[in-house]
Design a protein around this motif. Sequence first.
Motif, mmCIF file in Angstrom:
data_model
loop_
_atom_site.group_PDB
_atom_site.id
_atom_site.type_symbol
_atom_site.label_atom_id
_atom_site.label_comp_id
_atom_site.label_asym_id
_atom_site.label_seq_id
_atom_site.Cartn_x
_atom_site.Cartn_y
_atom_site.Cartn_z
ATOM 1 N N ASP A 76 0.839 -1.198 0.000
ATOM 2 C CA ASP A 76 0.000 0.000 0.000
ATOM 3 C C ASP A 76 0.885 1.264 0.000
ATOM 4 O OD1 ASP A 76 -2.704 1.127 0.207
ATOM 5 O OD2 ASP A 76 -1.939 1.926 2.130
ATOM 6 N N PHE A 77 1.923 1.231 0.812
ATOM 7 C CA PHE A 77 2.898 2.338 0.840
ATOM 8 C C PHE A 77 3.580 2.503 -0.531
ATOM 9 C CE2 PHE A 77 7.549 2.776 1.027
ATOM 10 C CZ PHE A 77 7.675 4.133 1.353
ATOM 11 N N LEU A 78 4.079 1.391 -1.103
ATOM 12 C CA LEU A 78 4.749 1.476 -2.415
ATOM 13 C C LEU A 78 3.819 2.061 -3.474
ATOM 14 C CD1 LEU A 78 6.715 -1.925 -2.836
ATOM 15 C CD2 LEU A 78 7.656 0.320 -2.247
ATOM 16 N N VAL A 81 3.463 6.130 -2.429
ATOM 17 C CA VAL A 81 4.576 7.072 -2.280
ATOM 18 C C VAL A 81 5.063 7.550 -3.651
ATOM 19 C CG1 VAL A 81 6.460 5.362 -2.238
ATOM 20 C CG2 VAL A 81 6.703 7.514 -0.971
ATOM 21 N N THR A 82 5.399 8.827 -3.767
ATOM 22 C CA THR A 82 5.928 9.399 -5.016
ATOM 23 C C THR A 82 7.060 10.367 -4.645
ATOM 24 O OG1 THR A 82 4.489 11.345 -4.954
ATOM 25 C CG2 THR A 82 3.612 9.380 -6.093
ATOM 26 N N PRO A 83 7.882 10.735 -5.619
ATOM 27 C CA PRO A 83 8.911 11.742 -5.311
ATOM 28 C C PRO A 83 8.286 13.037 -4.769
ATOM 29 C CG PRO A 83 9.377 10.693 -7.416
ATOM 30 C CD PRO A 83 8.009 10.225 -6.997
ATOM 31 N N GLN A 84 7.051 13.350 -5.196
ATOM 32 C CA GLN A 84 6.397 14.591 -4.770
ATOM 33 C C GLN A 84 5.906 14.526 -3.325
ATOM 34 O OE1 GLN A 84 5.709 13.119 -7.908
ATOM 35 N NE2 GLN A 84 7.221 14.571 -8.701
ATOM 36 N N ASN A 85 5.350 13.383 -2.889
ATOM 37 C CA ASN A 85 4.758 13.339 -1.544
ATOM 38 C C ASN A 85 5.681 12.715 -0.503
ATOM 39 O OD1 ASN A 85 4.583 10.542 -1.731
ATOM 40 N ND2 ASN A 85 2.382 10.496 -2.157
ATOM 41 N N GLN A 86 6.941 12.436 -0.871
ATOM 42 C CA GLN A 86 7.785 11.692 0.076
ATOM 43 C C GLN A 86 8.112 12.475 1.342
ATOM 44 O OE1 GLN A 86 11.778 10.541 -1.246
ATOM 45 N NE2 GLN A 86 11.582 11.831 -3.034
ATOM 46 N N GLY A 87 8.023 13.807 1.263
ATOM 47 C CA GLY A 87 8.253 14.614 2.463
ATOM 48 C C GLY A 87 7.258 14.293 3.566
ATOM 49 N N GLU A 88 6.012 13.988 3.179
ATOM 50 C CA GLU A 88 4.954 13.705 4.163
ATOM 51 C C GLU A 88 4.998 12.261 4.661
ATOM 52 O OE1 GLU A 88 1.631 14.571 1.503
ATOM 53 O OE2 GLU A 88 3.149 15.925 0.652
ATOM 54 N N ILE A 93 8.868 5.786 4.934
ATOM 55 C CA ILE A 93 10.023 5.602 4.041
ATOM 56 C C ILE A 93 11.178 4.962 4.800
ATOM 57 C CG2 ILE A 93 11.832 6.885 2.794
ATOM 58 C CD1 ILE A 93 9.552 8.753 1.800
ATOM 59 N N ASP A 94 11.400 5.420 6.039
ATOM 60 C CA ASP A 94 12.463 4.829 6.855
ATOM 61 C C ASP A 94 12.090 3.410 7.282
ATOM 62 O OD1 ASP A 94 14.064 7.022 6.632
ATOM 63 O OD2 ASP A 94 13.456 7.925 8.542
ATOM 64 N N ALA A 95 10.849 3.235 7.708
ATOM 65 C CA ALA A 95 10.410 1.922 8.198
ATOM 66 C C ALA A 95 10.520 0.865 7.108
ATOM 67 C CB ALA A 95 8.974 2.002 8.712
ATOM 68 N N PHE A 96 10.229 1.241 5.873
ATOM 69 C CA PHE A 96 10.268 0.271 4.772
ATOM 70 C C PHE A 96 11.587 0.325 4.000
ATOM 71 C CE2 PHE A 96 5.487 0.969 5.015
ATOM 72 C CZ PHE A 96 5.243 -0.217 5.689
ATOM 73 N N ILE A 104 13.015 6.376 -3.679
ATOM 74 C CA ILE A 104 11.699 6.577 -4.278
ATOM 75 C C ILE A 104 11.927 7.274 -5.625
ATOM 76 C CG2 ILE A 104 9.453 7.727 -3.992
ATOM 77 C CD1 ILE A 104 10.137 5.742 -1.716
ATOM 78 N N PHE A 105 11.514 6.657 -6.721
ATOM 79 C CA PHE A 105 11.642 7.337 -8.019
ATOM 80 C C PHE A 105 10.314 7.305 -8.755
ATOM 81 C CE2 PHE A 105 13.211 2.935 -8.636
ATOM 82 C CZ PHE A 105 12.525 2.509 -9.771
ATOM 83 N N ALA A 106 10.199 8.141 -9.776
ATOM 84 C CA ALA A 106 8.953 8.237 -10.539
ATOM 85 C C ALA A 106 8.608 6.869 -11.113
ATOM 86 C CB ALA A 106 9.107 9.266 -11.647
ATOM 87 N N ASP A 107 7.356 6.462 -10.997
ATOM 88 C CA ASP A 107 6.882 5.190 -11.556
ATOM 89 C C ASP A 107 7.527 3.957 -10.920
ATOM 90 O OD1 ASP A 107 5.251 6.622 -13.327
ATOM 91 O OD2 ASP A 107 6.886 6.777 -14.788
ATOM 92 N N MET A 108 8.080 4.116 -9.727
ATOM 93 C CA MET A 108 8.719 3.006 -9.025
ATOM 94 C C MET A 108 7.751 1.830 -8.824
ATOM 95 S SD MET A 108 10.128 3.221 -5.197
ATOM 96 C CE MET A 108 8.509 3.066 -4.507
ATOM 97 N N TYR A 109 6.509 2.160 -8.454
ATOM 98 C CA TYR A 109 5.537 1.082 -8.223
ATOM 99 C C TYR A 109 5.210 0.357 -9.536
ATOM 100 C CZ TYR A 109 1.373 -1.380 -6.500
ATOM 101 O OH TYR A 109 0.449 -2.338 -6.167
#
Length: 380
Positions: A76-78, A81-88, A93-96, A104-109
């Motif tokens: 669900d996290f993957l 998450v996007t490069p744009q929302n990773q600040g929130e 991000i650390d836990a996973f 985290i990169f664009a279109d990673m999922y």
Amino acid sequence: ITERVNVSYYLFSYYFPKGVGEQHYGEHHPMKPHRLTLTNALVFGYGLDKQIHHIYNPRAATQEELEVYHDHDYIDFLSRVTPQNQGEMKNMIDAFNCVEDCPIFADMYDFCRMYAGGSLAAARKLCAGTTDIAVNWSGGLHHAKKAEASGFCYVNDIVLAILEMLRQFPRVLYIDIDIHHGDGVEHAFYHSNRVMTVSFHKYTGDFFPGTGKLDDNGIGLGKHFCLNVPLQDGIDDDMYLTLFKTVIDDAVTAFRPSAIVLQCGADSLGCDRLGAFNLSIAAHGECVNFVRKYNVPLLVLGGGGYTIKNVSRCWTYETAVLVGAAVPDELPATIYDPFFRDSQWKLHPPITGKVDNLNTAASLQRISISIRNKLRYLQG
Ligand code: TV1
Ligand code: CA
Ligand code: ZN
């Protein structure tokens, strides 16, 4: 251009998720999915596509398919998450572990769903009995854990493919020739006597991921169904092939696999940007051919490989080996010609800049004897 050299006839399927080669981990990151585009260009350039029975652009794996192994919260996290929302999402991000090695990169999922979709489609084709060998060079990401990214790997397509294969095949042998330890796959089946995992890897105090010692054998029902072959820098073709053939022959005799999964990480080649072995493409390919000759349903996957001109040559050569075609040493002309200029557009360039071989005949003998003794627990 190509000539058939195999005597037995078997069905071969090639999986290439469209778009997988256009993904980017980040400018300085050593993992370059572009190597998959280069491989595909050489495979088609040699005309190997005409000898491949089926070429597939597999559909992306669904969230549900990924959750057959991975935790829902992680997938669900993957997916969110996007490069744009990773600040929130810093805590998750650390836990996973989606930092540094696993950015985290664009279109990673989408990338994860593509490579996993390829391995799953290949596994299903083998289960259906409609192919003998299935290849997905975009798969083989052996470090990913149930709820954590690790070592450039986000979802573990190998574990997902093996789980699928266990629905059909009683026993699956997993062989991993990437220079890194196949820890994610080993961990997933550490308690299982239906999957034997065998990893050949560099094992020194500090080399990633740090696991895979000779005496890690599996536990519970899985005891003795895990083999580790820890090696030192600089192993050469002769030593590696002797050890590989002995260990795999012993494992196949003792375990009698109903299917085999082979992870072909090309970072075990000489001159790899992250590796430290001296293997030639011919020797790496000989491992693949050795496994092919057991005539057991075979899933072949990619993995690591960071000097991308060599990775693409290696996997092209192995595609030829698997279809049973002889290919000339002269590379076909492609739009990627500049990548191959420095070695005169050859498939088997000479290895330059060898690393000192710290393995000895005695150290390898000790490993093969130890493994032969472990496998005696399986007999009877
Ligand atoms: C970003 C930018 C990430 C440059 C990572 C090399 C980078 C590495 C980078 C790198 C790098 C690793 C560790 C350190 C654990 C870390 C696909 C304490 C020049 C299957 C994964 C290797 C191998 C991970 C994956 C390793 C595979 N080496 N530059 N990172 N931390 N991580 O050592 O098995 O091939 O290197
Ligand atoms: Ca390995
Ligand atoms: Zn590797």
